[in-house]
Design a protein around this motif. Structure first.
Motif, PDB file in Angstrom:
ATOM      1  N   TYR A   1       0.838  -1.203   0.000  1.00 29.53           N
ATOM      2  CA  TYR A   1       0.000   0.000   0.000  1.00 29.53           C
ATOM      3  C   TYR A   1       0.877   1.260   0.000  1.00 29.53           C
ATOM      4  O   TYR A   1       0.563   2.244  -0.660  1.00 29.53           O
ATOM      5  CB  TYR A   1      -0.937  -0.004   1.220  1.00 29.53           C
TER       6      TYR A   1
ATOM      7  N   GLY B   1     -14.049   2.569   4.979  1.00 30.87           N
ATOM      8  CA  GLY B   1     -14.036   1.107   4.792  1.00 30.87           C
ATOM      9  C   GLY B   1     -12.673   0.543   5.115  1.00 30.87           C
ATOM     10  O   GLY B   1     -12.059  -0.144   4.304  1.00 30.87           O
TER      11      GLY B   1
ATOM     12  N   TRP C   1      -5.427  -2.452   9.227  1.00 28.85           N
ATOM     13  CA  TRP C   1      -4.067  -3.003   9.283  1.00 28.85           C
ATOM     14  C   TRP C   1      -3.063  -2.096   8.576  1.00 28.85           C
ATOM     15  O   TRP C   1      -1.868  -2.203   8.781  1.00 28.85           O
ATOM     16  CB  TRP C   1      -4.055  -4.406   8.649  1.00 28.85           C
ATOM     17  N   TYR C   2      -3.537  -1.128   7.765  1.00 28.55           N
ATOM     18  CA  TYR C   2      -2.640  -0.238   7.038  1.00 28.55           C
ATOM     19  C   TYR C   2      -2.640   1.184   7.595  1.00 28.55           C
ATOM     20  O   TYR C   2      -2.194   2.115   6.915  1.00 28.55           O
ATOM     21  CB  TYR C   2      -2.996  -0.247   5.540  1.00 28.55           C
TER      22      TYR C   2
ATOM     23  N   ASP D   1     -15.431   1.977   9.549  1.00 30.46           N
ATOM     24  CA  ASP D   1     -15.969   0.770   8.900  1.00 30.46           C
ATOM     25  C   ASP D   1     -17.340   0.452   9.471  1.00 30.46           C
ATOM     26  O   ASP D   1     -17.583   0.616  10.666  1.00 30.46           O
ATOM     27  CB  ASP D   1     -15.045  -0.435   9.056  1.00 30.46           C
ATOM     28  N   VAL D   2     -18.207  -0.023   8.603  1.00 35.78           N
ATOM     29  CA  VAL D   2     -19.574  -0.344   8.998  1.00 35.78           C
ATOM     30  C   VAL D   2     -19.594  -1.609   9.874  1.00 35.78           C
ATOM     31  O   VAL D   2     -20.517  -1.809  10.669  1.00 35.78           O
ATOM     32  CB  VAL D   2     -20.470  -0.509   7.735  1.00 35.78           C
TER      33      VAL D   2
ATOM     34  N   ASN E   1     -21.771   3.462   9.556  1.00 37.81           N
ATOM     35  CA  ASN E   1     -22.024   3.479   8.118  1.00 37.81           C
ATOM     36  C   ASN E   1     -21.593   4.857   7.625  1.00 37.81           C
ATOM     37  O   ASN E   1     -22.199   5.873   7.983  1.00 37.81           O
ATOM     38  CB  ASN E   1     -23.520   3.243   7.855  1.00 37.81           C
ATOM     39  N   TYR E   2     -20.552   4.888   6.806  1.00 35.49           N
ATOM     40  CA  TYR E   2     -20.002   6.181   6.380  1.00 35.49           C
ATOM     41  C   TYR E   2     -21.056   7.037   5.682  1.00 35.49           C
ATOM     42  O   TYR E   2     -20.998   8.260   5.748  1.00 35.49           O
ATOM     43  CB  TYR E   2     -18.779   5.974   5.472  1.00 35.49           C
TER      44      TYR E   2
ATOM     45  N   TRP F   1      -9.704   2.320  -0.084  1.00 39.32           N
ATOM     46  CA  TRP F   1      -8.969   1.244  -0.746  1.00 39.32           C
ATOM     47  C   TRP F   1      -9.950   0.129  -1.072  1.00 39.32           C
ATOM     48  O   TRP F   1     -10.517  -0.498  -0.188  1.00 39.32           O
ATOM     49  CB  TRP F   1      -7.863   0.705   0.173  1.00 39.32           C
ATOM     50  N   PHE F   2     -10.165  -0.092  -2.320  1.00 38.74           N
ATOM     51  CA  PHE F   2     -11.041  -1.160  -2.805  1.00 38.74           C
ATOM     52  C   PHE F   2     -12.463  -1.071  -2.228  1.00 38.74           C
ATOM     53  O   PHE F   2     -12.979  -2.041  -1.665  1.00 38.74           O
ATOM     54  CB  PHE F   2     -10.407  -2.531  -2.521  1.00 38.74           C
TER      55      PHE F   2
END
Ligand SMILES: C[S@@+](CC[C@H](N)C(=O)[O-])C[C@H]1O[C@@H](n2cnc3c(N)ncnc32)[C@H](O)[C@@H]1O
Length: 277
Positions: free
Chosen positions: A95, A120, A125-126, A143-144, A176-177, A190-191
């Motif tokens: 990343y 998300g 971890w990053y 993150d949801v 929930n963003y 990211w993704f």
């Protein structure tokens, strides 16, 4: 990680449908995942921060990987393998390499010392990679799903707590963003899910699949001179994501396809930067 889009999700990349059609099988799987999702978010299981066993050294790398990782170590003063397992360490270098090369190739100034939100973030971890790259005033992962239970007996929440334990001004929000009022100078994703198949592959219900609202909220939360940085898997997924971004009122200010990522993927990572129109 996001996987390849399904046949039903590939209908149109220029103009994704507002209401996607789900097959019977997809709806059944979604209901099953919904049950576990609601259960884990209801119980909110947490033991204590989880810390990985560090790999110590990274071995069995090809010469070009070693050269690139050495370059990143020197430039950012990091050695992920002294903190994380081989898998997580390599994933972080991967990343960081995407960030490092994408901003350079897109010829954009790196927006340092601002408010950074990652949408998300999974178990974040990053987080250390984002911290090293943006040197943020604050860093927030959203993150949801916050309490997925791992086979280790720890939850996602515990894993996040371990990853961000020594990172200053860093937090994790389970939300929930699409419903979050949260202005930021830099928003990263990211993704993100832009087709339904990866949602199910991540064992989540399709009720969390709302790329239209997600992009609208990103556009709304982005500071007037802010930057949205997104990474998608392959050019098809990137085109679908781009259509959602444009529909939300964002304009593209750069795109770069990584020709040789540190970790091989079936589709190349496509990085893009977006600004308010
Ligand atoms: C494909 S995964 C990517 C995870 C992480 N960014 C990474 O690169 O490892 C997408 C993540 O987005 C989260 N997500 C999906 N919809 C969301 C929403 N509306 N708000 C917050 N998080 C969301 C999912 O729970 C999942 O962890």
């Amino acid at each position: 990680m996001a996987t390849a889009p399904s046949a039903t999700s590939q209908a149109s990349h220029d103009c994704p449908p507002l209401k996607p059609h789900y097959s019977f099988g997809q709806r059944c799987r979604s209901l099953y995942h919904e049950l576990w999702f609601r259960l884990s978010e209801g119980i909110r299981w947490s033991r204590r921060p989880y810390h990985e066993i560090p790999a110590g050294r990274l071995t069995e790398l090809s010469p070009w990987q070693t050269t690139r990782i050495d370059g990143l170590r020197t430039r950012y003063g990091l050695a992920f393998e002294s903190l994380y397992s081989r898998h997580t360490a390599l994933a972080n270098y991967n990343y960081l390499d995407v960030l490092d090369q994408a901003w350079m190739r897109m010829d954009r100034p790196i927006p340092r010392h601002g408010i950074v939100t990652d949408v998300g973030c999974a178990n974040f971890w990053y987080a250390r990679t984002l911290h090293a790259f943006f040197r943020p005033a604050t860093l927030k992962g959203v993150d949801v799903e916050g309490f997925r239970l791992y086979p280790t007996g720890y939850s996602r929440y515990d894993a996040v707590a371990g990853y961000i334990a020594d990172l200053p001004q860093t937090s994790f929000v389970v939300a929930n963003y699409c419903e979050l009022e949260d202005q930021a100078d830099v928003i990263t994703a990211w993704f993100p899910f832009v087709t339904p198949a990866p949602v199910l592959a991540w064992r989540l219900p399709l009720t969390v699949f709302s790329p239209e609202q997600l992009c609208a909220r990103i556009a709304r939360n982005l500071a007037p001179d802010g930057t949205f940085f997104m990474v998608n898997q392959g050019v098809e997924e990137a085109a679908t994501a781009a259509a959602y971004c444009r529909r939300a009122g964002l304009r593209s200010v750069g795109q770069w396809i990584h020709p040789q990522p540190l970790r091989a993927r079936p589709h190349p990572p496509v990085a893009s930067c977006w600004a308010k129109s």
